[in-house]
Write an enzyme that holds these catalytic residues in place. Structure first.
Site, mmCIF file in Angstrom:
data_model
loop_
_atom_site.group_PDB
_atom_site.id
_atom_site.type_symbol
_atom_site.label_atom_id
_atom_site.label_comp_id
_atom_site.label_asym_id
_atom_site.label_seq_id
_atom_site.Cartn_x
_atom_site.Cartn_y
_atom_site.Cartn_z
ATOM 1 N N ASP A 1 43.923 35.167 38.037
ATOM 2 C CA ASP A 1 45.102 35.856 38.531
ATOM 3 C C ASP A 1 44.699 36.978 39.487
ATOM 4 O O ASP A 1 45.344 37.208 40.510
ATOM 5 C CB ASP A 1 45.889 36.468 37.370
ATOM 6 C CG ASP A 1 46.505 35.427 36.458
ATOM 7 O OD1 ASP A 1 45.822 34.433 36.168
ATOM 8 O OD2 ASP A 1 47.650 35.609 36.035
ATOM 9 N N LYS B 1 45.241 32.578 31.750
ATOM 10 C CA LYS B 1 45.906 31.318 31.394
ATOM 11 C C LYS B 1 45.014 30.392 30.581
ATOM 12 O O LYS B 1 45.509 29.460 29.946
ATOM 13 C CB LYS B 1 46.400 30.588 32.653
ATOM 14 C CG LYS B 1 47.278 31.441 33.547
ATOM 15 C CD LYS B 1 48.404 32.098 32.774
ATOM 16 C CE LYS B 1 49.114 33.154 33.600
ATOM 17 N NZ LYS B 1 48.294 34.320 33.964
ATOM 18 N N GLU C 1 52.480 36.563 39.722
ATOM 19 C CA GLU C 1 52.530 37.952 39.291
ATOM 20 C C GLU C 1 52.680 38.853 40.511
ATOM 21 O O GLU C 1 52.176 38.549 41.583
ATOM 22 C CB GLU C 1 51.253 38.324 38.525
ATOM 23 C CG GLU C 1 51.143 37.631 37.191
ATOM 24 C CD GLU C 1 49.880 38.007 36.435
ATOM 25 O OE1 GLU C 1 48.996 38.649 37.041
ATOM 26 O OE2 GLU C 1 49.768 37.665 35.254
ATOM 27 N N SER D 1 51.793 41.310 36.228
ATOM 28 C CA SER D 1 50.479 41.398 35.607
ATOM 29 C C SER D 1 50.557 42.327 34.413
ATOM 30 O O SER D 1 51.397 43.221 34.345
ATOM 31 C CB SER D 1 49.472 41.940 36.625
ATOM 32 O OG SER D 1 48.287 42.359 35.982
#
Length: 562
Positions: A86, A129, A449, A475
């Site tokens: 991310d 994830k 995010e 986030s």
């Protein structure tokens, strides 16, 4: 040609008997012998990748897990899956792959385990994830399993104090405003991420690691040990040994992941000031297990749970500090002492979470987890809002700030990129309510995010002067009055599609509402006539995901067509 299948309930079908000679031949050619193939085969599901620090070290972790498996009488077989950072992809189109990857992680572990019929699984995870994706797979397979988190990064040091990647994101906004120089930004980026391991604050990775440890699918004491600590090797070996005991006891995820253990996990997120992504991932897990859980359950549990974790982004400390203070066991102990822990829930060690909580230790003078009689806030770090802009709900993280209401004019953007460009140009004013749509599970696709935007707003000094709402995600490092997971999303006819610049929007935490000052009729008419941008992906995995993904209020899971 044959072995004892009683302790090999699945792999015996693959390797035993004259008719399976070809399968043994394949394996003997790559180094396995008859003794190896007569033992239980343990799948080591690794999410190692070189493209980010979070999972970078998991190859070495896997070797230690395999040593533990062999010492306990099993034959480990390692395999890999995908992992998307991310953080690295934040603010780009690549970030749309992140939430999609949760499903791919789950699918690939499930497929590999079903194909090779492993007797048990150890799943190694780290970045956001890979953690819920691994647990979703274990729930589907329902074979004896252990989850092992790879541990957190150590904080960096800049100008005499600890820093995390959150500081770099916020520095980008400060740099755009002219508050820090090019040289200072480079100095900070050079030290903020000093090695392997997942992000250090109570961002999504550490949030989920804590939650799953209290849920019981990961062994107590395994998660908060830093990635580079020598103790991490011992933790990994013990996980390999533990999975053999779990196999012998036939202790399966279905016995561990229950309504009660998920409630324990939710309370952990609330007490620690964890990420809003915990809502999405625990809803998804409940759906995998057929457990009745709604988005409003998070609000009910958070409302009765005190906020005790003084952890970044809202607080002062990072995962290493939590480990030194007493680890996740200390959070479980606080929940137990408050009467908020389902103590009889079984864990992967075979002990109950109540027994684990009773054995927790607390470092003298620690300040990371506050005592029950001195909470940071009397209620937890998550709230769920409803209203005419979020009929299915949305999620707000209230840890780390005091504002409970905001009313202001809407500034509407059709994508994160459009909003970030406006932030950089100083186009957002104090009092505004920033609206970012077409970033939901289907509309993104992938529900990006918004940390690049939210951190830039903080860096420009607007963090406590504006609000933001989106059908995308935030986030775990996000702070400020931000409402994410607004559902239904714009491309699914959600009211967020009907908002226009200047509309008066109110976020009211105490009333649990997110609303716009429009009549129901006008808002419905606008939403019905809204034309979202043309989809960026018309084929491939992103298009398949967009067509099959559910609402964020349902965990953004993919489902077969009816």
């Amino acid at each position: 040609m044959s072995g004892n299948g009683s302790n090999r309930p699945r792999s015996s079908a693959v390797f035993d008997g004259p008719e399976r000679a070809f399968a043994r031949a394949y394996m003997k050619g790559i180094g396995f012998d008859d003794e190896d193939l007569s033992r239980p085969t343990i799948g080591i599901a690794n999410t190692w990748i070189e493209a980010m620090p979070c999972n970078f070290h998991l190859r070495a972790v896997a070797e230690k897990v395999k040593e533990g498996v062999r010492a306990a009488g099993g034959t480990p077989m390692e395999f890999n899956t995908v992992a998307i950072s991310d953080g690295v992809t934040m603010g780009t189109q690549g970030m749309k792959a992140s939430l999609v990857s949760r499903e791919v992680v789950a699918d690939s572990i499930e497929l590999t385990a079903r194909g090779y019929q492993f007797d048990a699984i150890v799943a190694l995870c780290a970045c956001d994830k890979t953690i819920p994706g691994s647990v979703m797979a274990l729930a589907r397979l329902d074979i004896p399993s252990v989850l092992l988190y790879g541990g957190s990064i150590l904080p960096g040091r800049y100008k005499g104090h600890d820093v995390t990647i959150q500081d770099v994101f916020e520095a980008v906004g400060a740099h755009a405003k002219g508050d820090i120089s090019d040289e200072e930004l480079v100095e900070l980026e050079n030290v903020a991420s000093p090695g392997p391991g997942a992000c250090g604050g109570q961002f999504t990775a550490n949030t989920m690691a804590c939650a799953y440890e209290v849920m019981g699918i990961a062994p107590m004491g395994s998660g908060m040990v830093p990635a580079v600590a020598d103790e991490r090797k011992t933790v990994a070996e013990h996980a390999g040994e533990l999975v053999m005991k779990v196999l012998a006891d036939d202790l399966r995820p279905s016995a561990i992941i229950t309504r009660e253990s998920i409630e324990n996990a939710i309370a952990t997120v609330a007490m620690s000031g964890g990420s809003t992504n915990g809502v999405l991932h625990l809803l998804a897990l409940a759906r995998e297990c057929g457990i009745d859980l709604t988005i409003d359950d998070f609000d009910h549990i958070s409302e009765r749970t005190p906020l005790l974790g003084d952890l970044k982004p809202g607080g002062r400390f990072v995962a290493r500090d939590l480990n030194d203070a007493g680890g996740v066991g200390l959070l479980a102990k606080r929940l137990s002492d408050a009467g908020l822990l389902h103590r009889d829930a079984i864990t992967v060690t075979g002990r109950t979470i109540g027994e684990e909580a009773d054995d927790a230790s607390e470092a003298d003078g620690q300040e990371v987890v506050r005592p029950l009689d001195d909470p940071i806030k009397k209620t937890g770090g998550l709230v769920i809002l409803h209203g005419n802009l979020a009929p299915e709900g949305c999620v707000v993280k209230v840890a780390g700030y005091e504002r409970l209401t905001h009313t202001g004019p809407a500034r509407v953007f059709e994508s994160e990129e459009d909003c970030f460009a406006a932030v950089k140009k100083g186009g957002i004013e104090a009092g505004d309510v920033v609206v970012i749509r077409n970033e939901g599970p289907s509309g993104g696709p992938g529900m990006r995010e918004m940390l690049q935007v939210t951190a830039a707003l903080v860096g420009e000094g607007l963090g406590d002067k504006v609000a933001l709402l989106t059908d995308g995600r935030f986030s775990g490092a996000t702070r400020g009055l931000m409402a994410g997971h607004v559902a239904p999303e714009a491309v699914r006819g959600g009211p967020i599609g009907g908002i226009r610049d200047g509309d008066e929007i109110t976020l009211d935490i105490e009333a649990r509402t997110l609303s716009v000052a429009l009549s129901d009729e006008e808002l419905a008419e606008r939403a019905a006539t809204y034309k979202p941008p043309k989809p960026l992906y018309e084929s491939g995995v992103m298009a398949k995901y967009a067509a099959s993904v559910s609402s964020a209020a349902d965990g953004a899971i993919t489902r077969p067509a009816a």
